[in-house]
Design a protein around this motif. Structure first.
Motif, PDB file in Angstrom:
ATOM      1  N   MET A  86     -13.835   3.193  16.998  1.00 11.27           N
ATOM      2  CA  MET A  86     -12.463   2.851  16.634  1.00 11.27           C
ATOM      3  C   MET A  86     -11.888   3.962  15.766  1.00 11.27           C
ATOM      4  O   MET A  86     -12.457   4.327  14.739  1.00 11.27           O
ATOM      5  CB  MET A  86     -12.378   1.531  15.873  1.00 11.27           C
ATOM      6  N   THR A  87     -10.764   4.512  16.189  1.00 10.97           N
ATOM      7  CA  THR A  87     -10.021   5.456  15.368  1.00 10.97           C
ATOM      8  C   THR A  87      -8.802   4.743  14.794  1.00 10.97           C
ATOM      9  O   THR A  87      -8.317   3.755  15.348  1.00 10.97           O
ATOM     10  CB  THR A  87      -9.556   6.669  16.190  1.00 10.97           C
ATOM     11  N   ASN A  88      -8.313   5.242  13.665  1.00 11.92           N
ATOM     12  CA  ASN A  88      -7.088   4.667  13.119  1.00 11.92           C
ATOM     13  C   ASN A  88      -6.221   5.756  12.511  1.00 11.92           C
ATOM     14  O   ASN A  88      -6.669   6.877  12.255  1.00 11.92           O
ATOM     15  CB  ASN A  88      -7.391   3.554  12.111  1.00 11.92           C
ATOM     16  N   HIS A  89      -4.963   5.420  12.322  1.00 14.55           N
ATOM     17  CA  HIS A  89      -3.989   6.336  11.732  1.00 14.55           C
ATOM     18  C   HIS A  89      -3.113   5.567  10.762  1.00 14.55           C
ATOM     19  O   HIS A  89      -2.663   4.451  11.066  1.00 14.55           O
ATOM     20  CB  HIS A  89      -3.107   6.972  12.805  1.00 14.55           C
ATOM     21  N   GLU A 104     -12.656   4.629  11.915  1.00 20.13           N
ATOM     22  CA  GLU A 104     -12.723   3.333  11.257  1.00 20.13           C
ATOM     23  C   GLU A 104     -14.029   2.623  11.565  1.00 20.13           C
ATOM     24  O   GLU A 104     -14.596   1.943  10.700  1.00 20.13           O
ATOM     25  CB  GLU A 104     -11.530   2.475  11.699  1.00 20.13           C
ATOM     26  N   GLN A 105     -14.509   2.752  12.803  1.00 18.87           N
ATOM     27  CA  GLN A 105     -15.774   2.137  13.199  1.00 18.87           C
ATOM     28  C   GLN A 105     -16.502   3.059  14.176  1.00 18.87           C
ATOM     29  O   GLN A 105     -15.867   3.710  15.013  1.00 18.87           O
ATOM     30  CB  GLN A 105     -15.561   0.783  13.883  1.00 18.87           C
ATOM     31  N   ARG A 127     -17.080  -3.313  11.079  1.00 20.80           N
ATOM     32  CA  ARG A 127     -16.388  -4.343  10.300  1.00 20.80           C
ATOM     33  C   ARG A 127     -16.300  -5.618  11.128  1.00 20.80           C
ATOM     34  O   ARG A 127     -15.269  -6.274  11.199  1.00 20.80           O
ATOM     35  CB  ARG A 127     -15.007  -3.854   9.880  1.00 20.80           C
ATOM     36  N   GLY A 128     -17.401  -5.976  11.739  1.00 18.10           N
ATOM     37  CA  GLY A 128     -17.383  -7.011  12.762  1.00 18.10           C
ATOM     38  C   GLY A 128     -17.164  -8.418  12.269  1.00 18.10           C
ATOM     39  O   GLY A 128     -16.834  -9.300  13.050  1.00 18.10           O
ATOM     40  N   GLU A 142     -14.436  -9.673   4.213  1.00 17.60           N
ATOM     41  CA  GLU A 142     -14.475  -8.375   4.886  1.00 17.60           C
ATOM     42  C   GLU A 142     -15.816  -7.696   4.620  1.00 17.60           C
ATOM     43  O   GLU A 142     -15.939  -6.855   3.735  1.00 17.60           O
ATOM     44  CB  GLU A 142     -13.326  -7.492   4.432  1.00 17.60           C
ATOM     45  N   MET A 143     -16.803  -8.074   5.408  1.00 16.20           N
ATOM     46  CA  MET A 143     -18.122  -7.464   5.293  1.00 16.20           C
ATOM     47  C   MET A 143     -18.164  -6.230   6.189  1.00 16.20           C
ATOM     48  O   MET A 143     -18.581  -6.293   7.343  1.00 16.20           O
ATOM     49  CB  MET A 143     -19.207  -8.468   5.678  1.00 16.20           C
ATOM     50  N   LYS A 144     -17.713  -5.119   5.647  1.00 14.58           N
ATOM     51  CA  LYS A 144     -17.661  -3.907   6.436  1.00 14.58           C
ATOM     52  C   LYS A 144     -18.337  -2.771   5.693  1.00 14.58           C
ATOM     53  O   LYS A 144     -18.568  -2.835   4.495  1.00 14.58           O
ATOM     54  CB  LYS A 144     -16.217  -3.522   6.763  1.00 14.58           C
TER      55      LYS A 144
END
Length: 385
Positions: A86-89, A104-105, A127-128, A142-144
């Motif tokens: 997973m990418t994020n911006h 991100e993931q 961050r499942g 938020e268990m990440k």
């Protein structure tokens, strides 16, 4: 270099590794322009203290954000494998460039191991297991992080270890436990999340937390559903089941009650949110917080709906004055249908907010330094797929 070029070889590797298996692409993004009545850059309104989860987001997001996930699954020798990227911006102000794409993931999992065929084993950055209230965009649990673990042991139990290396020479350790879908009352389930933390350095502390989540379907025999969280944490554990301050001792503690009521009846749908919290910092100073708000969606035609969101939030530090903020947003939206959760949603909105002097400048915009109210307008798209 364009970050997408860096990701291209990895995407090709994912495609090749699955022997022509399908590559799933999912994601989320929001974006749009806005303005204010003060002839200034767009403004959004949120309290600068108190518990998280008190900023109502409709017509109140000044950022541009997106996250995009690639999943590759395949089977081999009776085992089910999956790898996820997973990418994020994020751009805090939509008139300026952001920081490009970030990871991100990035994790892998396998299911079907002979010793525990129902369980899923995973390793990586993930961050499942999260739980959110949509209208405040807050992850209550938020268990990440970067770690490894196992999910669905016996169909209900999971455990994971995470390592925090963000601060040089101040490593942290965290263990999360979860028991899911435990029997409760009719049409309901109870979920339990426990957290243990440790700062592994001189001055580092330990911590523990517990979160209970009650999921109720068909509330009072209706189409309403309800989720109730009750949370407590102490020491270096955060109330959301993540790391807190790894130097915080036993005087640092907090509890939080959050309730989210959801429903759809015909063309009318919505979510109602309640938050009560009390948190003490490592010096023992208390802050109490409270918030009540909701969003309603009314279908006007098959693809047109009218949105209204109202929220009132406040916090009071020990020995200080109560800071309070109220925010109202109204506007039309176009979507694939007129239900509350239908997306993509293209919106026009007008937002009006009022706050007291104790809240300070709730916008962070110098044009509002001496103000106690503000009005904003704009357009936004929100899309998940």
């Amino acid at each position: 270099m364009n970050p997408t070029r860096k990701l291209a070889p990895l995407a090709l590797l994912l495609l090749a590794s699955g022997a022509a298996q399908a590559l799933d692409w999912t994601g989320y993004f929001r974006a749009g322009p806005g303005l204010t009545s003060n002839n200034a850059n767009r403004a959004c309104y949120g309290l600068n203290g108190g518990s998280s989860g008190m900023k109502y987001r409709l017509g109140n997001e000044c950022d541009l954000y997106g996250e995009f996930q690639l999943d590759q699954a395949f089977k081999k020798d009776g085992l089910e494998y999956k790898v996820s990227l997973m990418t994020n911006h994020y751009t805090g102000n939509t008139d300026t460039d952001g920081k490009g794409l970030a990871i991100e993931q990035l994790w892998a999992e396998v299911k079907g191991i002979d010793l525990a065929p129902e369980a899923t084993f995973w390793v990586g950055k993930e961050r499942g297991r999260r739980g959110d209230v949509h209208i405040t965009d807050t992850q209550i649990v938020e268990m990440k992080g970067v770690g490894f673990g196992v999910k669905n042991l016996g169909g209900r139990f999971g455990v994971a270890y995470y390592k925090n290396d963000d601060q040089p020479q101040k490593p942290g350790h965290r263990i999360n436990f979860e028991w899911l879908n435990l029997p409760a009352n009719q049409d309901a389930a109870l979920n339990v999340f426990a957290t243990l933390t440790k700062g592994d350095f001189q001055g580092g502390t330990t911590g523990a937390g517990l979160s209970l989540r009650h999921d109720q379907k068909k509330l009072f025999g209706t189409g309403l559903s309800n989720t109730l969280w009750l949370q407590y944490a102490q020491g270096s554990a955060a109330v959301n089941s993540n790391f807190g301050d790894l130097t915080a001792g036993s005087q640092a503690k907090g509890w939080r009650l959050v309730n989210a009521l959801n429903g759809q009846s015909g063309a009318v749908g919505g979510q109602l949110h309640l938050l009560l919290a009390k948190e003490s910092d490592k010096s023992g100073k208390d802050t109490t917080s409270a918030s009540l708000g909701g969003r309603v969606s009314v279908g006007m035609s098959r693809n047109l709906k009218f949105l209204t969101e109202l929220g009132v939030s406040q916090y009071k530090p020990e020995g200080g004055s109560t800071a309070r903020l109220s925010k109202l947003t109204v506007g039309p939206a176009l979507s694939i249908d007129n239900s509350f959760w239908s997306r993509p949603e293209l919106r026009l909105y007008v937002t009006h907010a009022r706050w007291n002097k104790a809240a300070g400048n709730v916008t962070g915009n110098a044009a509002f330094a001496n103000k106690t109210s503000g009005t904003s307008a704009g357009a936004q798209v929100e899309w998940w797929f």
